[in-house]
Design a protein around this motif. Structure first.
Motif, PDB file in Angstrom:
ATOM      1  N   ALA A  56       0.841  -1.202   0.000  1.00 15.46           N
ATOM      2  CA  ALA A  56       0.000   0.000   0.000  1.00 15.46           C
ATOM      3  C   ALA A  56       0.873   1.248   0.000  1.00 15.46           C
ATOM      4  O   ALA A  56       0.618   2.203  -0.745  1.00 15.46           O
ATOM      5  N   ALA A  57       1.922   1.221   0.818  1.00 10.48           N
ATOM      6  CA  ALA A  57       2.811   2.381   0.867  1.00 10.48           C
ATOM      7  C   ALA A  57       3.465   2.604  -0.489  1.00 10.48           C
ATOM      8  O   ALA A  57       3.559   3.738  -0.966  1.00 10.48           O
ATOM      9  N   THR A  90       0.963   4.098  -2.967  1.00 10.10           N
ATOM     10  CA  THR A  90       0.746   5.524  -2.761  1.00 10.10           C
ATOM     11  C   THR A  90       1.912   6.325  -3.293  1.00 10.10           C
ATOM     12  O   THR A  90       1.743   7.373  -3.924  1.00 10.10           O
ATOM     13  N   LYS A  91       3.090   5.804  -3.021  1.00  8.69           N
ATOM     14  CA  LYS A  91       4.278   6.518  -3.465  1.00  8.69           C
ATOM     15  C   LYS A  91       4.269   6.680  -4.979  1.00  8.69           C
ATOM     16  O   LYS A  91       4.716   7.694  -5.507  1.00  8.69           O
ATOM     17  N   LYS A 138      -7.141   1.388   2.022  1.00  9.59           N
ATOM     18  CA  LYS A 138      -7.068   2.371   3.091  1.00  9.59           C
ATOM     19  C   LYS A 138      -5.910   3.345   2.909  1.00  9.59           C
ATOM     20  O   LYS A 138      -6.071   4.550   3.097  1.00  9.59           O
ATOM     21  N   TYR A 139      -4.759   2.840   2.556  1.00  5.69           N
ATOM     22  CA  TYR A 139      -3.599   3.727   2.508  1.00  5.69           C
ATOM     23  C   TYR A 139      -3.361   4.319   1.126  1.00  5.69           C
ATOM     24  O   TYR A 139      -2.380   5.007   0.910  1.00  5.69           O
ATOM     25  N   ARG A 184      -3.673  19.591   1.748  1.00  2.00           N
ATOM     26  CA  ARG A 184      -3.164  20.149   3.000  1.00  2.00           C
ATOM     27  C   ARG A 184      -4.218  21.091   3.526  1.00  2.00           C
ATOM     28  O   ARG A 184      -4.879  21.792   2.768  1.00  2.00           O
ATOM     29  N   MET A 235      -2.770   8.261   2.934  1.00  2.00           N
ATOM     30  CA  MET A 235      -1.518   8.118   3.656  1.00  2.00           C
ATOM     31  C   MET A 235      -0.911   9.486   3.850  1.00  2.00           C
ATOM     32  O   MET A 235      -0.983  10.340   2.973  1.00  2.00           O
ATOM     33  N   LEU A 236      -0.330   9.681   5.010  1.00  2.00           N
ATOM     34  CA  LEU A 236       0.304  10.966   5.274  1.00  2.00           C
ATOM     35  C   LEU A 236       1.681  10.972   4.638  1.00  2.00           C
ATOM     36  O   LEU A 236       2.473  10.047   4.838  1.00  2.00           O
ATOM     37  N   ARG A 237       1.953  12.016   3.898  1.00  2.00           N
ATOM     38  CA  ARG A 237       3.274  12.083   3.300  1.00  2.00           C
ATOM     39  C   ARG A 237       4.216  12.900   4.168  1.00  2.00           C
ATOM     40  O   ARG A 237       5.398  12.673   4.191  1.00  2.00           O
ATOM     41  N   SER A 238       3.693  13.886   4.837  1.00  2.00           N
ATOM     42  CA  SER A 238       4.479  14.499   5.897  1.00  2.00           C
ATOM     43  C   SER A 238       3.486  14.837   6.997  1.00  2.00           C
ATOM     44  O   SER A 238       2.336  14.445   6.913  1.00  2.00           O
ATOM     45  N   THR A 239       3.928  15.543   8.007  1.00  2.00           N
ATOM     46  CA  THR A 239       3.051  15.671   9.172  1.00  2.00           C
ATOM     47  C   THR A 239       1.676  16.220   8.818  1.00  2.00           C
ATOM     48  O   THR A 239       0.703  15.888   9.469  1.00  2.00           O
TER      49      THR A 239
END
Lengths: 1057, 139
Positions: free
Chosen positions: A637-638, A641-642, A667-668, A707, A724-728
């Protein structure tokens, strides 16, 4: 006296009922407000002793009340015994009765009124602090009472003290008290002998009165305007009619009691009092709209008679009623379709935020479908580049201000002065507005779309790409045919015509690749049986341009279902196929649709049959069933997304397929899980067709990131949904569409916010299907408030519930279902308790349950969350796959759909079907569809009901429904097993009406297809499965019904309150 | 004399542990401040997790072999914790949930770091102590 009470005859008529007496007496007491509550106390009293106590205690000073209560309702006052013996204090009671008869009729009437508004009574002290409640009521008895008022101070104090402290009920100690007692005594009028006491009491009143009057007048004057506010008609609330008060006093009184004219009603409540079991008038929620809503609950633990009528409990029968306070306050905000805050009042300090026990955050649906005429305008800043604040990167929006003759603009979020680029410059008019304002949608609209220049691209905009990964192992359900047909019929409607890419892989125990090169006539199939070392047989041509290879694709879709029709291979090499798909797609990204029919059994990522273990439920390992078993899937999944691949999972099996694990992929990656348990083409064809077609043809935003920014001092900390969160704070969404919403919670970074307004800005950077890079920006402002009450007033149930649901579902991934349900309950209790504390000081709440009007449905929705498929019960209540699929689906639902799923619509349609109205006419008066409470009590055996939760229709046929009508609807086989009957249009009025109705509903809510299930009353187990378990207000399977739930919440709220 | 060498060895092993932990913490805080993306961060961290566990295990074993049973005992809780993480397959950072777990991961590693630094100081003390003792003996 006698003259004053011309109506004395009226009294005699009443003596029988003890209650009437107290009411009448109240005016004398001078403590008008008291009367109301008392009366209420009386009413409530019968069902529950506990209720009685609070009110009486609040008027503790007036011992009489208790005494009277005690006497009058011996049965109802179990705790009366506990009280210090009131009787002792009133040795003279019996005599008091005599004078009683003199009471003025008008008074009575007014008092009589009192009962209904009682709740408002409680509220009132707050509203008119300057006014002694006592005095107010006092004034109501216009005639004679002037003389009797005790000194104002004291008068005021008793109620107050009462609310907080329980004054010793026993005996009056101060003279005033004694007065009261006397007054009370009068209440006891019931006892005919009371006469002697009474006269005594009066004089005392009179003496005190003069002091009082002056105060009253002023206070009264103030009160009037407010009152009018307070009396907004409230749905469900019991609003006393506005007194046509010539005198300020009256106005006040209105708050407490209805005008005298209503006297006739008096008898009504009283009667009810006498038969508490039959009707529960006290349950009527009354309310000061301004303040709070409440209903009375005589909750005696263990008693059957709750004293609460479930009919008056608040329900969202009209659907999601949004409150538009925010958009009124800030008309430039984006529509609530796109952004909804859980409360529009942002707390100004961390301490205030910590008292707000509900989630604080927002639900964002960036691509929500806009009705015609409200589309988001597109702005092209080709020359200037997109105008953003240099420091906080906020996009230009309607809230920025231009200064310095238009050469500078001030960022609304961080207050930095930015230069206006030359090309964007415009002069300001006298009022400081840009002269070109009306040509600048970005300065006038809360939602705009900017066309992004190349600095917003890391690569050329990708074409829409659809890749299908289809499990062909021994499929007998007809799924392949339906999928192939649907895809084929949608080929013309796929997004991004002429650029669209498409590709297929099928798999059983081997992988099948298809070369669809445009120069071929037929697709070439390549079979790969080495599952350990997957590679791509062809570098290109596995994904092809649709318009170029259209004939090959068509040929493939025509032939492939028949190719695998006779397949007897039962293995499923899902993991390797996933890897292959990843390799094919990793260059471009796009949308991967997985059609999985069985448990992955070969190669990497094979899964065990683990969901059927009943022993795991209730243990600490229960949640493991709901999280992915194999880290392979999370890793995949990661990676997806990437590489900008969104995965949608379609599950079809009747057996366990471990959707918990497969769903991780969706989900991700910002995808979605569709689940068709026991798929049969004959039954589910329409549903799959519609949903698959919508999935691949709805407007989609590709390779996007989102964002949400907000002003200084506030920060979004946690995010909930499928992504999925890519940064905070950057949400990566390989594909987004209008059916996806995301929730986030915010926290305060600074202990104290200094600004008056907080601005939120959602920015979604995406590639449109047409290949344009765009930024969709939604801006909203919300006021900062310093008061918890204000936060409650501006709360948005829909957003809160949406966040609650997501939090609860996430909780099920780390702990037991039971704990997730408890956490929902706990937070609601905390919130209501905090709210109660907020008002407990000024109001005598007694046994009432109070809640803010804005959150009136919060408890019900809380219950609905606990009973939703994702959280309900335990092992037996939902299949693990069904539960997980529901969880994944709910994590992505927009607010409105979520609310509908939680509290579905139940309407009676048989009468409508008989009407000869055409559909066109009907659409005009949609208002006739009034939802019914979701309880078995709403179902009439003679009726035909439609249950609609947005995902399916259930048609419930009452057992007494006339056979003719059923025959008209179902055709000849109407008596057969309903599971085998399908609904189709027959040649008669009723049937046409029904189908028209269903289609209308489907059109109005097209994100999912609502398949109709027919259920006959008493048909087991279908009726239970489809409908009865979903009637959330009923106690089903050990779970609480609505009434019990409210009682439970109420009890918990009162503990340590 | 062997004692000095042994302590010196422990000292270096501990230093290497500190380095590995600090590296992981750096990756996490870089991630927090958006200097690297979660994929890189997670793969870097996951790359040193197992070496860290092994190094720590070896250290514990060495303590035992060289007869410093007290120090070995001090290492046991840490080792047990690692073992538990490993058997529950929670030792690796989950790239999909890394932001939700960021605070926990950081806290966990900070505690580990503190623990190791404590061991480091004790080892340092013993190193110097035994060196001095050697000196005295040699005199």
């Amino acid at each position: 006296m006698g003259t004053e009470y011309p109506n004395s005859p009226a009294i005699p008529s009443r003596p029988a009922s003890p209650f009437s007496v107290p009411q009448s007496s109240t005016p004398f007491k001078s403590s008008g407000p008291v009367v109301g509550p008392e009366a209420s106390a009386f009413r409530h009293a019968p069902p529950s002793s506990s209720q009685i106590t609070p009110p009486s205690s609040s008027y503790g000073s007036m011992v009489g009340t208790e005494a009277s209560a005690f006497r009058t309702i011996p049965s109802g006052m179990p705790n009366g015994a506990a009280r210090p013996p009131p009787t002792s204090g009133f040795p003279n009671m019996p005599p008091a009765a005599g004078p009683y008869q003199h009471f003025p009729a008008p008074q009575f009437s007014s008092i009589a009124q009192v009962p209904p508004p009682r709740t408002s009574l409680a509220g009132q002290p707050v509203l008119w602090p300057p006014v002694r409640p006592v005095s107010g009521s006092f004034s109501t008895s216009p005639v004679s009472l002037n003389p009797t008022q005790p000194p104002p101070v004291q008068m005021g104090s008793p109620p107050q003290s009462g609310s907080m402290v329980q004054p010793d009920p026993v005996a009056p100690r101060s003279p005033i008290d004694s007065q009261f007692s006397a007054a009370r005594a009068t209440m006891q009028l019931s006892s005919p002998t009371a006469g002697s006491v009474y006269p005594v009491a009066r004089p005392s009143f009179q003496s005190s009165f003069p002091g009082y009057i002056s105060q009253q007048t002023t206070a009264g004057a103030q009160a009037q305007p407010r009152q009018s506010l307070a009396f907004h008609p409230k749905p469900g609330g019991y609003v006393p009619p506005m007194p046509a008060a010539s005198s300020p006093y009256f106005a006040q009184q209105g708050g407490y009691a209805a005008p005298p004219s209503v006297a006739s009603q008096l008898g009504h409540p009283r009667e009810q009092i006498r038969h508490p079991g039959s009707t529960h008038p006290m349950a009527v929620m009354q309310g000061l709209v301004e303040d709070f809503s409440s209903f009375s609950i005589g909750s005696v633990p263990g008693s059957f008679d709750s004293g609460l009528d479930s009919k008056v409990l608040p329900r969202p029968l009209e659907g999601d009623l949004e409150r538009n306070t925010l958009s009124e306050m800030f008309p430039l905000n984006c529509s609530s379709r796109y952004l909804r805050l859980t409360t529009s009042g942002i707390p100004n300090s961390q301490s205030l935020a910590s008292r707000w026990h509900l989630p604080l955050g927002a639900v964002v649906c960036p691509l929500a479908e806009a009705p015609n005429g409200e589309e988001v305008p597109v702005v092209n800043f080709a020359q200037t580049g997109i105008i953003r604040c240099k420091r906080c990167r906020t996009y230009v929006n309607p809230y920025v201000t231009f200064t310095d003759g238009g050469r500078k603009w001030r960022c609304n979020s961080c207050a930095l002065l930015n230069d206006v680029p030359g090309e964007y410059f415009a002069h300001l008019d006298a009022s400081g507005r840009r002269i070109d304002l009306d040509q600048r949608p970005e300065l006038t609209k809360g939602s705009v779309e900017f066309i992004a220049p190349t600095d917003y691209m890391v690569r050329p905009p990708m074409p829409p790409l659809y890749f299908f990964l289809i499990d062909v192992s021994a499929v007998r359900s007809g799924m392949l045919e339906v999928v192939a047909q649907t895809i084929k019929s949608c080929l013309d409607n796929l997004l991004g015509f002429s650029r669209t890419q498409i590709g297929f892989i099928t798999y059983d125990s081997t992988l099948h690749f298809y070369n669809m090169k445009s120069s071929l006539n037929q697709p070439q199939m390549m079979v790969m049986s080495d599952l350990d070392d997957v590679f791509i047989p062809l570098p290109d041509d596995l994904v092809v341009n649709l318009s170029e290879s259209r004939t090959v694709v068509d040929a493939f879709l025509d032939s492939f279902p028949s190719m695998f029709q006779e397949n007897t291979n039962v293995e499923s090499a899902f993991g390797p196929a996933l890897r292959a798909a990843f390799m094919v797609m990793s260059q471009l990204g796009g949308k991967l649709l997985i059609f999985q029919h069985s448990l992955p059994s070969l190669g990497v990522g094979r899964l065990r049959l683990r969901g059927d273990d009943i022993r795991v439920y209730g243990t600490d390992k229960e949640h493991i069933l709901r999280i992915p078993e194999d880290p392979f899937y999370k890793q995949m999944a990661a990676d997806f997304t990437k590489n900008q691949v969104a995965v949608n999972v379609y599950g079809f099996s009747d057996k366990y397929t471990d959707l918990a694990t497969l769903g991780t992929l969706a989900k991700y990656t910002g995808g979605q899980v569709y689940y068709y348990p026991s798929f049969q083409a004959a039954v589910h064809k329409d549903k799959l067709c519609h949903e698959l077609a919508r999935d691949i043809t709805r407007e989609t935003a590709w390779e996007s990131v989102m964002r949400i920014r907000c002003g200084k001092g506030v920060r979004f900390t946690t995010y909930h949904g499928n992504f999925m969160l890519r940064s905070t704070d950057l949400i990566a969404l390989p594909a987004v569409d209008c059916d996806k919403a995301y929730a986030m919670q915010l926290s305060l970074e600074e202990t104290l916010l200094t600004s008056q307004t907080v601005y939120f800005q959602v920015a979604l950077l995406y590639t449109s299907s047409s290949g344009e890079r765009r930024i969709r920006v939604h801006t909203a402002a919300a006021p900062v408030v310093a008061d918890l009450g204000e936060m409650y007033r501006m709360a948005d149930t829909g957003a809160i519930i949406s966040l609650f649901t997501r939090l609860a579902i996430e909780k099920t991934l780390t702990s037991k279902l039971e704990e997730a349900r408890k956490s929902v309950q706990l937070r609601i209790v905390k919130a209501l308790r905090e709210y109660r504390n907020l008002h407990a000081v000024q109001h005598r709440l007694g046994g009432r349950m109070i809640y803010p009007e804005s959150l009136k449905c919060l408890p019900l929705y809380g219950l609905a969350i606990c009973k939703s498929i994702a959280l309900r019960g335990g092992y037996a209540n939902a299949q693990p796959d069904e539960r997980c699929a529901a969880g994944y689906t709910m994590m992505a639902l927009p607010v409105k759909k979520m609310l509908k799923l939680l509290y579905p619509q139940l309407i009676r349609i048989d009468e409508y079907l008989l009407k000869k109205t055409s559909l066109a006419e009907d659409s005009k008066d949609k208002g006739i569809w009034k939802g019914l409470p979701l309880a078995a009590g709403s179902l009439d055996p003679q009726g035909l009901y439609l249950y609609d939760d947005g995902f399916r229709f259930v048609l419930w046929f009452g057992s007494m429904l006339s056979p003719d009508r059923v025959k008209n609807l179902l055709g000849e086989n109407f008596a057969a097993d309903y599971s085998k009957v399908s609904l189709r249009e027959l040649d008669n009025e009723i049937s046409r009406n029904l189908m028209g109705l269903l289609n209308k509903y489907r059109e109005s809510d097209s994100s999912y297809y609502q398949l109709s299930y027919l259920v006959r009353q008493g048909e087991k187990p279908r009726e239970g499965y489809f409908l009865l378990t979903n009637l959330i207000e009923d106690p089903v399977g050990g779970a609480n019904g609505y009434l019990d739930w409210i009682m439970q919440l109420h009890r918990q709220v009162q503990q340590n309150a | 004399m062997e004692d000095v060498w042994a302590w010196l060895l422990f000292f270096f092993i501990l230093i290497s542990l500190v380095v590995m932990l600090v590296f992981q913490l750096m990756c996490l805080s870089d991630l927090e401040f958006d200097y690297i993306n979660p994929y890189d961060s997670a793969s870097r961290i996951n790359g040193v997790v197992v070496p860290e566990f092994i190094t720590q295990g070896v250290l514990c074993l060495l303590y035992l072999i060289t007869g410093h049973w007290f120090m070995s005992l001090l290492c046991v809780p840490y080792m047990y914790y690692n073992y538990r993480l490993y058997t529950r397959r929670q030792h690796l950072v989950d790239v999909t949930e890394i932001f939700n777990l960021l605070n926990w991961e950081k806290k966990q590693r900070l505690f580990k770091l503190g623990y190791i630094v404590l061991l480091l100081f004790i080892s340092l003390f013993w190193l110097i102590y035994s060196a001095l003792e050697d000196d005295e003996e040699s005199l």
